[in-house]
Scaffold this active site. Structure first.
Site, short mmCIF file in Angstrom:
data_model
loop_
_atom_site.label_atom_id
_atom_site.label_comp_id
_atom_site.label_asym_id
_atom_site.label_seq_id
_atom_site.Cartn_x
_atom_site.Cartn_y
_atom_site.Cartn_z
CB CYS A 1 55.18 15.53 62.22
SG CYS A 1 54.99 14.79 60.58
CB ALA A 2 52.41 15.01 67.63
CB ALA A 3 57.56 15.26 69.18
N PRO A 4 57.22 18.55 69.57
CG PRO A 4 57.95 20.53 70.59
CD PRO A 4 57.79 19.87 69.24
N GLY A 5 54.72 18.93 70.83
CA GLY A 5 53.35 18.85 71.31
C GLY A 5 52.59 20.13 71.51
CG ASP B 1 58.14 12.39 66.69
OD1 ASP B 1 59.23 11.80 66.76
OD2 ASP B 1 58.02 13.55 66.24
NE ARG C 1 60.85 14.63 67.27
CZ ARG C 1 60.86 15.94 66.96
NH1 ARG C 1 61.92 16.66 67.29
NH2 ARG C 1 59.86 16.50 66.33
CG ASP D 1 57.82 7.13 59.31
OD1 ASP D 1 57.02 8.05 59.08
OD2 ASP D 1 58.84 6.91 58.63
CB CYS E 1 58.82 26.91 61.69
SG CYS E 1 59.89 25.48 61.92
#
Length: 908
Positions: A241-245, A265, A270, A292, A367
């Protein structure tokens, strides 16, 4: 009517920008820049202030239930927050409109809620209500190891007037220091080697280092997953789930940009943001896919070698300080439903990560501070895979662990504003067990901790990989060979032959009689540059290797630039910000003649290069306006660390390579400074080496250059690539530099009477951002060291060199007669470039400075010098004001060893 529409559009556009920021589509600056709203400054101010009071505004939106009865406010609350800010805290809503009607209609309940908050916080005005507590956290700056080293960034900040503090030995003391940093103080992080810590209110968004991707603004907690995953160079990694990187670029940084990172992503916008960030950070090892992650066929041939997986799924964001729970919790039932949905999705994504056939390490992070998204997800998944995977305890010196009551609480890592001075965060590391068939041992099924430095300190693996990386580069690069023929003549020539293309470059230089003719065999670097060329605009512009360019018939019009003239005395510009020392160029600053003005004018230089901005300022014209003509070939240079001899040496060396490449005599080449730096102690050397210099900021009329060379940026110089086994024509450059200063190269090694030079660092004012002139890495006991060497080697010549008040001629005179140079790590050691053949270099480091910095070790390698280094590891030998005590026995042993290496061939 126009104003009313404009202001309504302002509120709506501000809400859209806020939505993008909360969706992690970019920073304030990025999202505002993408907006079509014309008045960017007004939009930025409104978005920034709304974010500043995000906690208060979110509380009011919830308590007043504005979203339930007003469709105009959207259902995500962003527009409501924007209007509430201007209505109650800011200057007041603008002219009448439907949005203002909504606020006025609800004025009573809004005012009542703000009155409640004023009472609760004990303040009188709405503007005095607490702003986002994010401001209370330190500002963390991650160094992008793809582009630079930590020490180089530290040097840059110190040169700009920042003071580097010592890192305390215990974390509680470290926290205290971080919470009491003065505005010009910073230090390295306690846990992460590539992280620097600055005062809470520091704003770096306009910093060149941030803009060119040299450093990344990233919270410390967000840096933990990449360090814990710690994929080695060449690894195959998945960022699910990489974005924003930020985590993607961090992994690439730790991997040396070598290997493959598959990033996923499911939202196209994104992925676009991620691609932009990766380009800015110089990441080339990623493969981005808009899909996905749950639909990825993990058993396909494409992913058969994946061994490392990062899982940082969408979460509630409850750990982000600016999103901490409001003063009330009226919507707890709704939050629980959302947490249930998030838990289900997070568990699905994490479970899918385990299906890669060869995966051996998975890091899960959020987070969030909610157990439902953290411990509960991990415990659920662990039960399914515990036969093959264990939960590894990571970073054993980390102060905060998982919530009590869970099976593996002590192995999870949590972060929080109070315990770790970061945003709230959670990390867990799953590691494949070593099975019997893998280790041939009955212990394979046990859940025991394995000794592995990559788990405890992910960043340590970089130190262990440096030599391996250099060895690999050594195999891939071929040293250039040189034939030096010295004749007693007034002129000498440098000739480079390329049999394949019949190209030759000749450099005629007025010099002392010690040199006359230098013949150089084929050089791979210059050959590659010559082959990689692109010409546009009737050959008026030719770019080479995306590093430099030559323009024929170009007009420079200073009316299309803004900024100071430069050349001021330092005393008159003390504390001047660095950004004021660079010119802003507009299209038309450079103009070249083109028959087809509508033709393609695009040529891409390397990312982060100021030549990108120069290219944007280049304009094709059908006819040149009136101008003054410059016949001499001119080399255009933008200097960065203009007062630092190492960084300036890269500029001199690059300009020298341009002389070779374009067959230009040094005394016929002018230098054009396209910057606005004040006077510097190294300025006069440009005149010594070349035909003179001109400051672009002082040009008042358009100037027409028959030939203008855009020089290689200093940071892109071959001299800045420390891992190379050799760089082009470095020996010829050395002779050129010495000859231009009338310094002869007649020294021969005499092991019976060696010349040993101590190069000591002194405080001095070199540029406006360090008005006190305080520098780091100084020896505390200089005289004691000199005396001890005198006693040990009474027949040798011992010299003490302090360069701050010496001319370059005098410095070179000492260095050219030095057999062994000894000094603390610092720019002065660049003089090792001019040591005689068969000389040696001893480099000393304080405890707070990493030996990974390879500036001078690289110079020693390129020059075939004997090299050794030493670093203090005792805190008791570090003293205030950056003084380090060096035991005399250390210097004696280092000298004994290096003399043995230097003189052994002669004894044999």
């Amino acid at each position: 009517m126009g104003d009313m529409n404009r202001n309504s559009n302002l509120y709506i556009e501000a809400a859209r920008v806020l939505h993008d920021i909360y969706e992690k589509k970019g920073s304030i600056k990025t999202c505002v820049h993408r907006s079509s709203f014309q008045e960017k400054q007004m939009l930025t101010a409104l978005v920034s202030q709304t974010l500043r009071f995000a906690k208060v505004l979110e509380t009011v939106v919830k308590r007043t239930k504005l979203l339930e009865n007003n469709r105009l406010l959207w259902n995500d609350g962003m527009l409501a927050r924007v209007l509430l800010y201007d209505f109650m805290i800011g200057p007041g809503l603008y002219k009448p409109g439907r949005l203002k009607v909504v606020m006025v209609k609800n004025k009573e309940i809004i005012t009542s809620e703000f009155d409640r908050l004023l009472t609760a916080y004990g303040v009188n005005e709405c503007s005095e209500l607490p702003s986002s507590t994010t401001e209370a956290l330190p500002r963390y700056v991650r160094v992008n190891l793809i582009k630079t080293s930590v020490d180089e960034v530290i040097d840059s900040f110190v040169d700009k007037g920042w003071t580097l503090l010592h890192v305390p030995t215990d974390f509680s003391s470290f926290k205290e220091v971080c919470q009491n940093l003065d505005e010009n103080q910073f230090l390295r992080d306690f846990h992460l080697d590539d992280l620097l810590v600055f005062p809470a209110h520091t704003d770096f968004h306009d910093s060149r280092l941030v803009q060119d991707g040299t450093v990344i603004l990233q919270d410390k907690a967000s840096c933990l997953p990449a360090h814990i995953l710690s994929p080695p160079e060449g690894a195959v990694v998945v960022d699910s789930c990489a974005a924003p990187g930020n985590k993607t670029s961090h992994m690439a940084s730790l991997m040396g940009n070598k290997g493959t990172i598959y990033v996923f992503d499911h939202k196209e916008d994104r992925i676009e943001v991620l691609q932009e960030r990766m380009e800015g950070a110089g990441v080339s090892c990623k493969v981005a896919r808009c899909m996905d992650f749950l639909r990825v066929k993990t058993d396909s041939q494409t992913y058969r070698d994946v061994e490392y997986v990062m899982v940082d799924p969408s979460c509630s964001g409850s750990g982000i300080v600016s999103r901490l729970d409001s003063l009330t919790n009226d919507d707890a039932s709704v939050s629980q439903r959302r947490l249930g949905q998030l838990h289900k999705l997070q568990a699905q994504i994490l479970r899918h990560a385990f299906s890669f056939p060869k995966v051996k390490k998975i890091v899960y992070s959020t987070c969030s501070i909610n157990e439902e998204e953290n411990e509960q997800v991990c415990e659920e998944i662990y039960e399914k895979f515990k036969e093959r995977f264990k939960i590894k305890k990571v970073m054993k010196n980390w102060p905060e662990r998982g919530r009590k009551g869970y099976q593996k609480s002590d192995r999870y890592l949590r972060a929080s504003p109070t315990a770790t001075l970061t945003n709230g965060f959670f990390v867990a590391c799953f590691k494949r067990r070593k099975m019997k068939q893998e280790v041939g041992s009955m212990e394979s099924g046990m859940d025991q901790e394995e000794v592995s430095s990559e788990d405890d300190q992910g960043s340590q693996k970089q130190n262990g990989m440096d030599d391996e990386e250099k060895e690999e580069n050594f195999k891939l690069n071929v040293r250039c060979t040189m034939r030096l023929h010295v004749r007693q003549q007034r002129e000498y020539h440098v000739t480079t032959s390329f049999p394949d293309t019949r190209m030759s470059y000749q450099l005629a230089l007025k010099t002392s009689p010690i040199l006359s003719n230098l013949n150089v065999t084929k050089d791979d670097t210059l050959m590659a540059w010559s082959k990689s060329n692109t010409s546009i605009c009737n050959n008026s512009f030719t770019g080479f290797a995306h590093l430099f360019a030559k323009l024929e018939g170009v007009l420079l019009d200073s009316s299309f630039s803004a900024g100071p003239q430069g050349g001021e005395r330092i005393e008159s510009v003390l504390n001047q910000p660095e950004e004021k020392e660079f010119l802003t160029l507009k299209p038309g600053y450079f103009q070249i003649r083109c028959d087809n003005i509508t033709g393609d004018m695009e040529y891409k230089f390397q990312h982060g290069d100021h030549l990108v901005k120069w290219m944007a300022a280049l304009k094709p014209v059908s006819k040149m306006p009136a101008h003054q003509e410059v016949d001499k070939i001119t080399i255009a240079v933008t200097r960065y660390e203009y007062a630092n001899v190492y960084h300036t040496m890269t500029d001199w060396y690059n300009a020298f390579l341009m002389l070779l490449f374009f067959n230009v005599k040094s005394f016929t080449a002018n230098i054009l400074f396209i910057d606005s730096h004040p006077q510097g102690g190294l300025d006069s050397i440009w005149t010594t080496l070349f035909g003179g210099y001109v400051r672009a900021g002082q040009l008042t009329k358009p100037q027409y250059f028959k030939n203008l060379i855009w020089n290689i940026q200093g940071y892109k110089s071959p001299m800045f690539r420390h891992n190379l086994p050799s760089i082009p024509h470095i020996e010829i450059f050395r002779l050129f530099f010495l000859a231009k200063h009338n310094v002869q190269v007649t020294k021969r090694l005499n092991c019976e009477k060696l010349h040993i030079t101590f190069l000591w660092r002194r405080d001095y004012v070199a540029h406006p951002r360090n008005p006190r002139g305080i520098i780091s890495r100084k020896a505390k006991n200089e005289k004691e060291l000199e005396d001890s060497v005198h006693k040990l080697y009474p027949n040798h010549c011992i010299v003490s060199l302090r360069t701050e008040n010496m001319s370059m001629h005098d410095q070179l005179g000492v260095i050219a007669n030095t057999d062994i140079l000894v000094g603390m790590h610092g720019a002065g050691l660049t003089l090792a470039l001019f040591l005689p053949k068969n000389a040696g270099l001893i480099e000393l480091y304080p405890k707070y400075w990493s030996v990974d910095n390879a500036h001078f070790k690289a110079i020693a390698r390129w020059r075939n010098l004997q090299y050794t280094q030493w670093q203090n590891m005792d805190n008791k030998m570090e003293f205030p004001d950056y003084f380090t005590y060096i035991p005399p026995s250390v210097i004696q042993n280092l000298l004994s060893n290096i003399i043995g290496l230097m003189c052994k061939p002669y004894k044999d």
